[in-house]
Design a protein around this motif. Sequence first.
Motif, short mmCIF file in Angstrom:
data_model
loop_
_atom_site.label_atom_id
_atom_site.label_comp_id
_atom_site.label_asym_id
_atom_site.label_seq_id
_atom_site.Cartn_x
_atom_site.Cartn_y
_atom_site.Cartn_z
N ALA A 9 -8.94 0.14 -11.81
CA ALA A 9 -8.42 -2.32 -11.86
C ALA A 9 -9.43 -1.87 -13.51
CB ALA A 9 -8.28 -2.64 -11.24
N THR A 10 -10.89 -1.53 -13.55
CA THR A 10 -11.59 -1.87 -14.95
C THR A 10 -11.00 -0.97 -15.58
OG1 THR A 10 -13.54 -1.78 -13.31
CG2 THR A 10 -13.67 -1.59 -15.88
N TRP A 48 1.46 -5.26 -17.23
CA TRP A 48 0.25 -4.39 -16.61
C TRP A 48 -1.02 -4.93 -15.91
CZ3 TRP A 48 0.36 0.99 -16.23
CH2 TRP A 48 1.14 1.71 -17.14
N ASP A 49 -0.80 -6.27 -16.48
CA ASP A 49 -1.79 -7.28 -16.22
C ASP A 49 -1.22 -7.62 -14.36
OD1 ASP A 49 -3.97 -7.79 -18.01
OD2 ASP A 49 -2.46 -9.86 -18.29
N SER A 50 -0.03 -7.53 -14.11
CA SER A 50 0.90 -7.72 -13.09
C SER A 50 0.24 -6.80 -11.68
CB SER A 50 1.67 -7.91 -12.86
OG SER A 50 2.65 -7.15 -13.26
N LEU A 51 0.31 -5.46 -12.27
CA LEU A 51 0.06 -4.58 -11.27
C LEU A 51 -1.74 -4.69 -11.28
CD1 LEU A 51 0.98 -1.68 -13.24
CD2 LEU A 51 2.36 -3.28 -12.00
N LEU A 52 -2.82 -5.64 -11.95
CA LEU A 52 -4.12 -5.44 -10.98
C LEU A 52 -4.54 -5.60 -9.36
CD1 LEU A 52 -5.76 -7.02 -14.07
CD2 LEU A 52 -6.79 -5.05 -13.41
N GLU A 57 -6.41 -3.36 -4.31
CA GLU A 57 -6.54 -3.23 -3.31
C GLU A 57 -6.13 -1.54 -2.61
OE1 GLU A 57 -1.95 -4.31 -1.90
OE2 GLU A 57 -3.16 -5.95 -2.28
N GLY A 58 -6.09 -0.71 -3.95
CA GLY A 58 -5.76 0.77 -3.61
C GLY A 58 -3.81 1.22 -3.05
N SER A 59 -3.18 -0.14 -3.09
CA SER A 59 -1.97 0.53 -3.06
C SER A 59 -0.99 0.70 -4.07
CB SER A 59 -1.63 -0.87 -2.47
OG SER A 59 -1.12 -1.84 -3.08
N LEU A 60 -2.11 0.84 -5.79
CA LEU A 60 -0.91 1.83 -6.21
C LEU A 60 -2.39 2.59 -7.36
CD1 LEU A 60 1.27 1.46 -8.19
CD2 LEU A 60 0.58 0.01 -9.84
N ALA A 61 -1.69 2.94 -7.26
CA ALA A 61 -2.00 4.28 -7.74
C ALA A 61 -1.98 5.01 -9.43
CB ALA A 61 -3.02 5.95 -7.10
N LEU A 62 -3.03 4.99 -10.56
CA LEU A 62 -2.72 4.56 -11.62
C LEU A 62 -3.11 6.35 -12.13
CD1 LEU A 62 -1.37 3.56 -13.97
CD2 LEU A 62 -2.71 2.13 -13.98
N TRP A 63 -2.16 6.90 -13.73
CA TRP A 63 -2.82 8.24 -13.55
C TRP A 63 -1.97 7.46 -15.42
CZ3 TRP A 63 -1.39 8.72 -8.81
CH2 TRP A 63 -2.49 8.79 -8.21
N VAL A 64 -3.70 8.19 -15.77
CA VAL A 64 -3.00 8.31 -17.51
C VAL A 64 -3.33 9.55 -18.24
CG1 VAL A 64 -3.41 5.80 -18.39
CG2 VAL A 64 -5.66 7.48 -18.59
#
Length: 175
Positions: A9-10, A48-52, A57-64
């Motif tokens: 999130a950060t 993107w803010d809506s994904l925060l 909470e850990g239900s969405l994992a994100l990579w770049v």
Amino acid sequence: MTTISPLDATGLRAHRDELASLLLAVVDGGSSLGFLAGLDHEGAAAWWDSLLPAVEEGSLALWVSRGGGDGRIDGTVSWYRESKPNGRHRAELRKLMVHPAARGRGTALALLAEAESAAARAGVVLMFLDTETGSGAEKVYLRAGWTEVGTIPDYATDPAGRLHPTTLFYKHPQG
């Protein structure tokens, strides 16, 4: 060389404008990601803010991914883990995006491999996704070993508003 890293999130807050620019480039390039032509930077940043909350909470994992010499984000992928008790074993792969200027360098496959490996480590045994039938993304998923399930006609519109079918895929990730 492409570098793939998770984004918490950060990191999402810190890179939101860069991610918004990536989303705009991909949508402007005609990719069907659920957005229509005319999406502006403010709208992309708000998405993107809506994904925060889900990332926090850990239900969405994100990579770049970063593959250019400038260190800028040139791709992303995420997966959402089902929260219902009977579905915690599965995750939906979402929003695989590679900047049009970064395509053809293996970025999409590298992002997929990282997301799949992380899913397996997290105990996910089934992943699924949908993508526009006939798109370049469809070819990437087939190359990465995903299994095509079927096609749904007139499922979504492209950025120009034209209806297109979508193809469903699944894969059993392995760490």
